[in-house]
Every structure is written in structure tokens, then in C-alpha cells.
Design a protein around this motif. Sequence first.
Motif, PDB file in Angstrom:
ATOM      1  N   LYS A  69     -44.317  33.955 103.406  1.00 13.98           N
ATOM      2  CA  LYS A  69     -44.482  33.818 104.852  1.00 13.98           C
ATOM      3  C   LYS A  69     -45.539  32.755 105.135  1.00 13.98           C
ATOM      4  O   LYS A  69     -46.642  32.796 104.604  1.00 13.98           O
ATOM      5  N   VAL A  70     -45.191  31.796 105.995  1.00 14.90           N
ATOM      6  CA  VAL A  70     -46.118  30.714 106.314  1.00 14.90           C
ATOM      7  C   VAL A  70     -46.074  30.412 107.812  1.00 14.90           C
ATOM      8  O   VAL A  70     -45.094  30.720 108.492  1.00 14.90           O
ATOM      9  N   ASP A  71     -47.160  29.795 108.286  1.00 19.06           N
ATOM     10  CA  ASP A  71     -47.233  29.368 109.681  1.00 19.06           C
ATOM     11  C   ASP A  71     -46.875  27.898 109.847  1.00 19.06           C
ATOM     12  O   ASP A  71     -46.825  27.390 110.973  1.00 19.06           O
ATOM     13  N   GLY A  72     -46.638  27.228 108.750  1.00 17.92           N
ATOM     14  CA  GLY A  72     -46.234  25.836 108.805  1.00 17.92           C
ATOM     15  C   GLY A  72     -46.033  25.287 107.399  1.00 17.92           C
ATOM     16  O   GLY A  72     -46.666  25.739 106.447  1.00 17.92           O
ATOM     17  N   VAL A  73     -45.126  24.319 107.282  1.00 17.40           N
ATOM     18  CA  VAL A  73     -44.839  23.653 106.007  1.00 17.40           C
ATOM     19  C   VAL A  73     -45.005  22.155 106.214  1.00 17.40           C
ATOM     20  O   VAL A  73     -44.439  21.583 107.157  1.00 17.40           O
ATOM     21  N   ILE A  74     -45.792  21.503 105.357  1.00 11.80           N
ATOM     22  CA  ILE A  74     -45.938  20.053 105.398  1.00 11.80           C
ATOM     23  C   ILE A  74     -45.319  19.507 104.118  1.00 11.80           C
ATOM     24  O   ILE A  74     -45.712  19.887 103.013  1.00 11.80           O
ATOM     25  N   TRP A  75     -44.342  18.624 104.280  1.00  8.47           N
ATOM     26  CA  TRP A  75     -43.531  18.153 103.152  1.00  8.47           C
ATOM     27  C   TRP A  75     -44.005  16.785 102.682  1.00  8.47           C
ATOM     28  O   TRP A  75     -43.940  15.806 103.412  1.00  8.47           O
ATOM     29  N   THR A  76     -44.495  16.714 101.437  1.00 14.91           N
ATOM     30  CA  THR A  76     -44.935  15.440 100.850  1.00 14.91           C
ATOM     31  C   THR A  76     -44.294  15.225  99.475  1.00 14.91           C
ATOM     32  O   THR A  76     -44.820  14.468  98.665  1.00 14.91           O
ATOM     33  N   ALA A  77     -43.172  15.883  99.232  1.00 15.03           N
ATOM     34  CA  ALA A  77     -42.632  15.996  97.873  1.00 15.03           C
ATOM     35  C   ALA A  77     -41.648  14.907  97.486  1.00 15.03           C
ATOM     36  O   ALA A  77     -40.609  15.183  96.917  1.00 15.03           O
ATOM     37  N   GLY A  78     -41.954  13.680  97.777  1.00 13.56           N
ATOM     38  CA  GLY A  78     -41.091  12.622  97.271  1.00 13.56           C
ATOM     39  C   GLY A  78     -40.617  11.671  98.347  1.00 13.56           C
ATOM     40  O   GLY A  78     -40.742  11.933  99.542  1.00 13.56           O
ATOM     41  N   LEU A  79     -40.054  10.553  97.899  1.00 11.69           N
ATOM     42  CA  LEU A  79     -39.604   9.499  98.796  1.00 11.69           C
ATOM     43  C   LEU A  79     -38.146   9.178  98.538  1.00 11.69           C
ATOM     44  O   LEU A  79     -37.631   9.365  97.433  1.00 11.69           O
ATOM     45  N   ARG A  80     -37.484   8.699  99.567  1.00 18.02           N
ATOM     46  CA  ARG A  80     -36.116   8.202  99.419  1.00 18.02           C
ATOM     47  C   ARG A  80     -36.057   6.774  99.959  1.00 18.02           C
ATOM     48  O   ARG A  80     -36.887   6.366 100.775  1.00 18.02           O
ATOM     49  N   PHE A  81     -35.054   6.055  99.507  1.00 18.59           N
ATOM     50  CA  PHE A  81     -34.920   4.642  99.848  1.00 18.59           C
ATOM     51  C   PHE A  81     -33.514   4.393 100.345  1.00 18.59           C
ATOM     52  O   PHE A  81     -32.545   4.833  99.731  1.00 18.59           O
ATOM     53  N   GLN A  82     -33.420   3.693 101.454  1.00 14.78           N
ATOM     54  CA  GLN A  82     -32.118   3.400 102.034  1.00 14.78           C
ATOM     55  C   GLN A  82     -32.020   1.905 102.293  1.00 14.78           C
ATOM     56  O   GLN A  82     -32.669   1.374 103.187  1.00 14.78           O
ATOM     57  N   SER A  83     -31.186   1.252 101.502  1.00 13.73           N
ATOM     58  CA  SER A  83     -31.022  -0.183 101.674  1.00 13.73           C
ATOM     59  C   SER A  83     -30.089  -0.465 102.843  1.00 13.73           C
ATOM     60  O   SER A  83     -29.296   0.385 103.255  1.00 13.73           O
ATOM     61  N   LEU A  84     -30.188  -1.665 103.373  1.00 15.98           N
ATOM     62  CA  LEU A  84     -29.379  -2.046 104.520  1.00 15.98           C
ATOM     63  C   LEU A  84     -27.967  -2.437 104.082  1.00 15.98           C
ATOM     64  O   LEU A  84     -27.746  -2.877 102.951  1.00 15.98           O
ATOM     65  N   GLU A  85     -27.039  -2.278 105.005  1.00 17.73           N
ATOM     66  CA  GLU A  85     -25.678  -2.747 104.754  1.00 17.73           C
ATOM     67  C   GLU A  85     -25.711  -4.254 104.572  1.00 17.73           C
ATOM     68  O   GLU A  85     -26.313  -4.979 105.364  1.00 17.73           O
ATOM     69  N   CYS A  86     -25.061  -4.732 103.520  1.00 19.69           N
ATOM     70  CA  CYS A  86     -25.105  -6.161 103.216  1.00 19.69           C
ATOM     71  C   CYS A  86     -23.767  -6.618 102.656  1.00 19.69           C
ATOM     72  O   CYS A  86     -23.095  -5.863 101.934  1.00 19.69           O
ATOM     73  N   GLN A  87     -23.400  -7.826 103.024  1.00 16.54           N
ATOM     74  CA  GLN A  87     -22.199  -8.452 102.486  1.00 16.54           C
ATOM     75  C   GLN A  87     -22.566  -9.816 101.905  1.00 16.54           C
ATOM     76  O   GLN A  87     -23.053 -10.678 102.642  1.00 16.54           O
ATOM     77  N   PRO A  88     -22.376 -10.026 100.586  1.00 16.91           N
ATOM     78  CA  PRO A  88     -21.914  -9.052  99.597  1.00 16.91           C
ATOM     79  C   PRO A  88     -22.961  -7.973  99.328  1.00 16.91           C
ATOM     80  O   PRO A  88     -24.141  -8.167  99.650  1.00 16.91           O
ATOM     81  N   PRO A  89     -22.545  -6.844  98.756  1.00 14.65           N
ATOM     82  CA  PRO A  89     -23.474  -5.726  98.549  1.00 14.65           C
ATOM     83  C   PRO A  89     -24.680  -6.112  97.698  1.00 14.65           C
ATOM     84  O   PRO A  89     -24.583  -6.943  96.791  1.00 14.65           O
ATOM     85  N   ILE A  90     -25.822  -5.492  98.002  1.00 15.63           N
ATOM     86  CA  ILE A  90     -27.058  -5.732  97.256  1.00 15.63           C
ATOM     87  C   ILE A  90     -27.140  -4.734  96.105  1.00 15.63           C
ATOM     88  O   ILE A  90     -26.961  -3.531  96.302  1.00 15.63           O
ATOM     89  N   PRO A  91     -27.433  -5.182  94.880  1.00 15.42           N
ATOM     90  CA  PRO A  91     -27.598  -4.235  93.763  1.00 15.42           C
ATOM     91  C   PRO A  91     -28.788  -3.299  93.995  1.00 15.42           C
ATOM     92  O   PRO A  91     -29.860  -3.749  94.421  1.00 15.42           O
ATOM     93  N   VAL A  92     -28.594  -2.019  93.744  1.00 14.36           N
ATOM     94  CA  VAL A  92     -29.666  -1.032  93.882  1.00 14.36           C
ATOM     95  C   VAL A  92     -29.726  -0.167  92.630  1.00 14.36           C
ATOM     96  O   VAL A  92     -28.761  -0.084  91.867  1.00 14.36           O
ATOM     97  N   ASP A  93     -30.888   0.481  92.422  1.00 18.82           N
ATOM     98  CA  ASP A  93     -30.989   1.413  91.302  1.00 18.82           C
ATOM     99  C   ASP A  93     -30.539   2.795  91.755  1.00 18.82           C
ATOM    100  O   ASP A  93     -30.081   2.985  92.889  1.00 18.82           O
ATOM    101  N   ARG A  94     -30.686   3.784  90.889  1.00 17.08           N
ATOM    102  CA  ARG A  94     -30.151   5.119  91.185  1.00 17.08           C
ATOM    103  C   ARG A  94     -30.870   5.792  92.356  1.00 17.08           C
ATOM    104  O   ARG A  94     -30.345   6.727  92.952  1.00 17.08           O
ATOM    105  N   LEU A  95     -32.068   5.323  92.698  1.00 15.63           N
ATOM    106  CA  LEU A  95     -32.806   5.898  93.822  1.00 15.63           C
ATOM    107  C   LEU A  95     -32.573   5.135  95.124  1.00 15.63           C
ATOM    108  O   LEU A  95     -33.086   5.528  96.170  1.00 15.63           O
ATOM    109  N   GLY A  96     -31.811   4.045  95.045  1.00 14.29           N
ATOM    110  CA  GLY A  96     -31.547   3.264  96.244  1.00 14.29           C
ATOM    111  C   GLY A  96     -32.484   2.089  96.436  1.00 14.29           C
ATOM    112  O   GLY A  96     -32.399   1.400  97.454  1.00 14.29           O
TER     113      GLY A  96
END
Length: 396
Positions: A249-276
Amino acid sequence: MLNPEAARSQAAVTPPTAPVVIVGGGFGGLYTALALAERRHHPPILLIEPNDRFLFLPLLYELLSGELRSWEIAPRYDSLLAGKGVAWLQDRVVRIDAQSSQVHTASGRCLAFSRLVLATGAQANDFGIPGVAEYSLGFRTLADVERLQRLIQTLKERSRPLQRLAVVGAGASGVELACKLADQLQGSTIVDLIEQGPGLLPQAKAFNREQAEQALQRRDVRLRTHTRVEAVQPGGLTLLGPAGSEQLKVDGVIWTAGLRFQSLECQPPIPVDRLGRLSCEPTLQLVDQPHLFALGDIAQQELPLPATAQVAFQQAECLAANLMHSLAGEPLDPFNYNDLGEMMSLGRGEASLVGGGFTLAGAAAFQIRKLAYLARLPGKSHQFKVVAGWLADWPR
């Protein structure tokens, strides 16, 4: 690395008056724009950033605790860039046409570029865990700080037995935040720091890790290792730890557990790694896209680098030089990271640092950290304003 003949051919794709367009006004984007603007005979520079304020993230903890003010760590772009030779467009890039050297924005603009810099950074990663997006707080924006300050005030005023906040993720952000929260709450609320791995700060220097452990113990922050969050609900967490499943039971949760990466739509596609993240050459050019560059958290090179402001600071200088080289058809320089040390905020008026062959913790480390970041604030005029504010506060 692009050879001079190929670079000259690439430079002919767009008119020489087309600007260098920088997408994202965080550390990488803003500091690249400022560094490029200091070069003699620099090209037109356009920074595209949807927010109206730059945010100096390493000092966000001091904003939460009231040790610094919002204008000091979050200056407006129009003020920072005034007279600097950098145009700022408050918009968001949604698509890149690399073949025609154009970007398309959310407002419908189509803008040509001579070179494009991608510095879109990272966002919080909920890892698909149910309830994280709906029922937890982040800690990456001014709005996040304001929401958390209101929660702290409510908990202090209410002061019921067994009030509890959970900070998820025991990396640098989670540890620094847990220490500040414990100081702000002044014993009115239990602070739990939840970590899926075996311990806190797995990438930190040993001295800073030891100081962090002691700082958490002094504040009675309860570190739960080998514990995974299975779900977040209103008023609670479902955890899976060494003893099995548990409802906390908690009164609040603060989330700092990691980052995500979102590349932009591109033509031709941009190479990305497994994390984006965008795959880059040592010169910070994108793989197979020599007129596109990336830096900061979104950029991934062969040798992994920490996702810190220090990396982005150094990349910005290298990239500014390489943009000039690229436009002139000259060979580009590889980026070489120089680890200058590590600093951590560990509660109100306390810090820990390792660098230059020495270690330091406590109030003196806090002041050194503060001064070190002062020297990194964007623009001399803003630095002078902050110094004047600090001197005015000195008697208090």
C-alpha cells in the motif's frame, strides 16, 4: 567516415542557404546550436523544439527541494537564444525525408535542411507494466516537479500513520530523488526504493555507491532489491520479490526505472538498435546517412556511453566542428569521450563526487557540484543572472 569527394557531392543536394536543422532542444540539441553559432562563418541554424523552456535536468532535484528556483534551471529558449544567431521554432518534427533533405512538422511545415541533427533524447520507460502510465508520477519535467511538490505538501499536512511513497528504480535518478524526498518529508512518510537488480547504482563509481548507501540509511529509506513491480494500482503496488508476491500500500509511486527511445519516421528508414537508439558512426553521423547526425541519449555508437549530460556536452562541441567540416567537404573527426568524473546529489545540502583523482562527500561536495553545473548552464548571460541570484541569497 565520409571521404571529401563524397562530402562535397552530398553538400550539393540542398541549396547552400538551407539551414542546419537541429531537432530537440535538450542538452545535445541546444548546446550543439550554441557551439555551432560561435563558429566563424557558421551556416544558418534552426532549432526545432516544442517546449518553451530548456530544462537543466541534473539540478531538477534541487528544484524539488527548493534549493534552486525554476527560472535558474529552466530558462526560456527565446531568452537563451536572443542575439545568438540561432532561430527557434516551437514545433515538433514528425517525419524526415532524407532523400529530399526536408523535415515535416506537426503544424504542417515542410522545411529544407543542409544537415540535420537529431537530439530527441529519451522518455520514461514503463516496460509495458500495467498501471505505470496511469498511476505513477515521472520525474523529468517541471510539471512532474510541481505534482510531486503538491503530493509532498499533502503528506506533510495529513501526516497519517504509515504513509508511504515508492520510488521505482535505484539508478542515479532514483537514489537522488529518494534522498531529497526523505529530507522534504521530514519523517512524515516512509520512502521505499524498489530495485529489480541486486543493488543500487550498478554503473556508479564505488565511492559514490558507498556514500549513497550511507545517505539512504541515515534517512531510513528502505531499499528493496531483487524486487520487480508487476503492476501499479491506485494506492498500491503488486511486487514480486524474494519472498514471493506482495501487495504494498502506497500514497504515491515515482517511476525512474529506465528510459525508452523513439526515433522519428524517416524515408529511407534510419538504422536503430534493439532499444530504438540511432546507430551512429564515430563521427556522430548516422549509419548510411552522412548528412544526418545524432547525439545525446538517442545516439548509439559501437562503444556504449552513459546516458548523462556530460556526454552530450562533449558531443556538442565535436558535432559543431563536424558540421562545419561536413559543409566544407572536409574530413570529420571521431568523437572521443573524456570521463571527467561523477557527481551525485544525496539530500538537501549534500552530495558526493569522484573526479580528478579525488573523492569528496557532504556539504563541500554539494557546493562544488553546484558550481560545476553553474559553469555548464547554457549561455554566459544566464550564468551571470544565476550567480547574481545566488549572491543575493547568500546572507540567508
